[in-house]
Design a protein around this motif. Structure first.
Motif, short mmCIF file in Angstrom:
data_model
loop_
_atom_site.label_atom_id
_atom_site.label_comp_id
_atom_site.label_asym_id
_atom_site.label_seq_id
_atom_site.Cartn_x
_atom_site.Cartn_y
_atom_site.Cartn_z
N ARG A 163 0.76 -1.22 -0.03
CA ARG A 163 -0.06 -0.06 0.17
C ARG A 163 0.71 1.22 0.02
NH1 ARG A 163 -2.64 -3.61 -1.05
NH2 ARG A 163 -4.79 -4.16 0.08
N GLU A 166 2.28 1.83 -3.68
CA GLU A 166 1.42 2.28 -4.32
C GLU A 166 1.09 3.55 -4.01
OE1 GLU A 166 -1.93 -0.31 -3.49
OE2 GLU A 166 -1.28 -1.46 -4.87
N GLY A 167 1.25 4.14 -2.87
CA GLY A 167 1.14 5.50 -2.74
C GLY A 167 2.33 6.43 -2.80
#
Length: 240
Positions: A163, A166-167
């Motif tokens: 996550r 992805e950020g």
């Protein structure tokens, strides 16, 4: 680390921590707990729901007679600290952890089940997710749960790493992937994620070092080689 369980993000009155060692917090302050009461609370925390008194007594005092084990259980219950809400709800035949008590392992499991792994990061420190369940405890009922909890937490770390990647937060992505490696040095998926992050950051030498470290560990510990999947990541670099 348990405050997100309650509505409105209100801090809980009572929290039991099992990851990295036993700790009881009441109003965010550590509270001393005698060993027999620690084991009682930990057992009830790991066995969610109602448990018979006879099961608790026989499990926690396996070498004692039924009468002696029941007496030890009564003593442990009597010697529990008495915060604002009951730590243990008890009747004549059954026990359960108090409904006001929050448990770190429950928090990890519930957020993972809800697919809200990002919510773990500000609540459960990365170092705690990489820690063992009740380290040093050798009770069979702890050992039976330890590997399952470890796999749950390592999976949480890997999902957090993905996550963050992805950020665009590669620092936290590497931090959580490295914590997963520390939690289980032979876990290929964690090493693979670190290698991918090094490559994405333009650090091929770091990626090759990570691969070499993992390959050496596998050979020394298990006498096997890394999978073709992870080898494909570094083959172009090794050929060059």
């Amino acid at each position: 680390m348990c405050e997100r369980v309650l509505p409105g993000n209100t801090p809980p009155v009572i929290c039991v921590r099992l990851l990295g060692g036993f700790e009881l917090l009441v109003q965010d302050e550590p509270v001393p707990v005698i060993p027999s009461a620690q084991r009682l609370l930990a057992f009830l925390a790991l066995h969610e729901g109602v448990v018979t008194r006879s099961t608790v007594a026989a499990t926690l005092w396996p070498d004692a007679s039924a009468a002696r084990a029941a007496a030890c259980l009564r003593s442990a219950l009597w010697r529990l600290v008495k915060p604002l809400h009951a730590l243990v709800e008890a009747n004549r035949d059954h026990l359960r952890l108090g409904t006001a008590v929050r448990v770190d392992v429950h928090l990890v499991r519930s957020l993972m089940a809800a697919g809200d792994v990002v919510a773990l990061h500000p609540v459960v420190p990365v170092t705690v997710l990489a820690a063992d369940l009740l380290p040093g405890w050798t009770d069979p009922w702890v050992v039976a749960e330890r590997d399952w909890v470890r796999q749950l937490c390592l999976r949480a770390l890997e999902l957090l790493s993905e996550r963050f990647r992805e950020g665009g937060d590669h620092f936290r992505a590497q931090e959580t992937a490295a914590a997963a490696v520390r939690g289980d040095p032979l876990r290929e998926s964690a090493h693979r994620r670190l290698i991918e992050l090094h490559l994405a950051d333009g650090n091929p030498a770091a990626a090759v070092r990570q691969y070499a470290t993992y390959r050496s560990l596998l050979r020394d510990e298990l006498g096997v080689s890394p999978s073709p999947e992870i080898q494909r990541l570094v083959d172009p670099l090794l050929r060059a």
